[in-house]
Write a protein that holds these residues in place. Structure first.
Motif, PDB file in Angstrom:
ATOM      1  N   LEU A  11      -4.436 -10.921   2.836  1.00  0.00           N
ATOM      2  CA  LEU A  11      -4.961  -9.785   2.022  1.00  0.00           C
ATOM      3  C   LEU A  11      -6.023  -9.143   2.527  1.00  0.00           C
ATOM      4  N   ILE A  14      -4.719  -6.914   5.473  1.00  0.00           N
ATOM      5  CA  ILE A  14      -4.460  -5.463   4.947  1.00  0.00           C
ATOM      6  C   ILE A  14      -5.803  -4.774   4.632  1.00  0.00           C
ATOM      7  N   GLU A  15      -6.504  -5.474   3.954  1.00  0.00           N
ATOM      8  CA  GLU A  15      -7.730  -4.606   3.607  1.00  0.00           C
ATOM      9  C   GLU A  15      -8.628  -4.142   4.798  1.00  0.00           C
ATOM     10  N   ARG A  33      -4.319   2.261  -3.224  1.00  0.00           N
ATOM     11  CA  ARG A  33      -3.855   0.816  -2.501  1.00  0.00           C
ATOM     12  C   ARG A  33      -4.943  -0.049  -2.220  1.00  0.00           C
ATOM     13  N   HIS A  34      -5.962   0.666  -1.510  1.00  0.00           N
ATOM     14  CA  HIS A  34      -7.211  -0.149  -1.184  1.00  0.00           C
ATOM     15  C   HIS A  34      -7.840  -0.753  -2.378  1.00  0.00           C
ATOM     16  N   ASP A  36      -6.291  -1.676  -5.117  1.00  0.00           N
ATOM     17  CA  ASP A  36      -5.448  -2.978  -5.530  1.00  0.00           C
ATOM     18  C   ASP A  36      -5.599  -3.828  -4.595  1.00  0.00           C
ATOM     19  N   ILE A  37      -5.680  -3.826  -3.343  1.00  0.00           N
ATOM     20  CA  ILE A  37      -5.962  -4.908  -2.487  1.00  0.00           C
ATOM     21  C   ILE A  37      -7.199  -5.711  -2.690  1.00  0.00           C
ATOM     22  N   ALA A  40      -6.848  -7.866  -5.620  1.00  0.00           N
ATOM     23  CA  ALA A  40      -6.106  -8.923  -5.491  1.00  0.00           C
ATOM     24  C   ALA A  40      -6.850  -9.977  -4.745  1.00  0.00           C
ATOM     25  N   ILE A  41      -7.662  -9.552  -3.440  1.00  0.00           N
ATOM     26  CA  ILE A  41      -8.638 -10.339  -2.949  1.00  0.00           C
ATOM     27  C   ILE A  41      -9.557 -11.266  -3.955  1.00  0.00           C
TER      28      ILE A  41
END
Length: 57
Positions: A11, A14-15, A33-34, A36-37, A40-41
């Motif tokens: 993650l 991806i970030e 999306r940013h 959401d990531i 999630a982190i």
């Protein structure tokens, strides 16, 4: 499913990619999306911390 540590590292990768897109004004950058990531982190980090405190998790 990856373990929490591995998931957290992925993650973060991806970030980093998303942040680079943001900084470079890349037209494919997605704010949603940013976010959401990032959410999630935070979730994975909390779960990882709880698992380190309680090995039964």
């Amino acid at each position: 499913m990856p373990r929490h540590g591995a998931a957290l590292m992925r993650l973060m990768e991806i970030e980093g990619d998303l942040n680079a897109q943001r900084v470079n004004d890349d037209s494919s950058y997605s704010l949603l999306r940013h976010i959401d990531i990032l959410i999630a982190i935070v979730g994975e980090a909390r779960t990882l911390r709880a698992a380190q405190s309680d090995p039964a998790i």
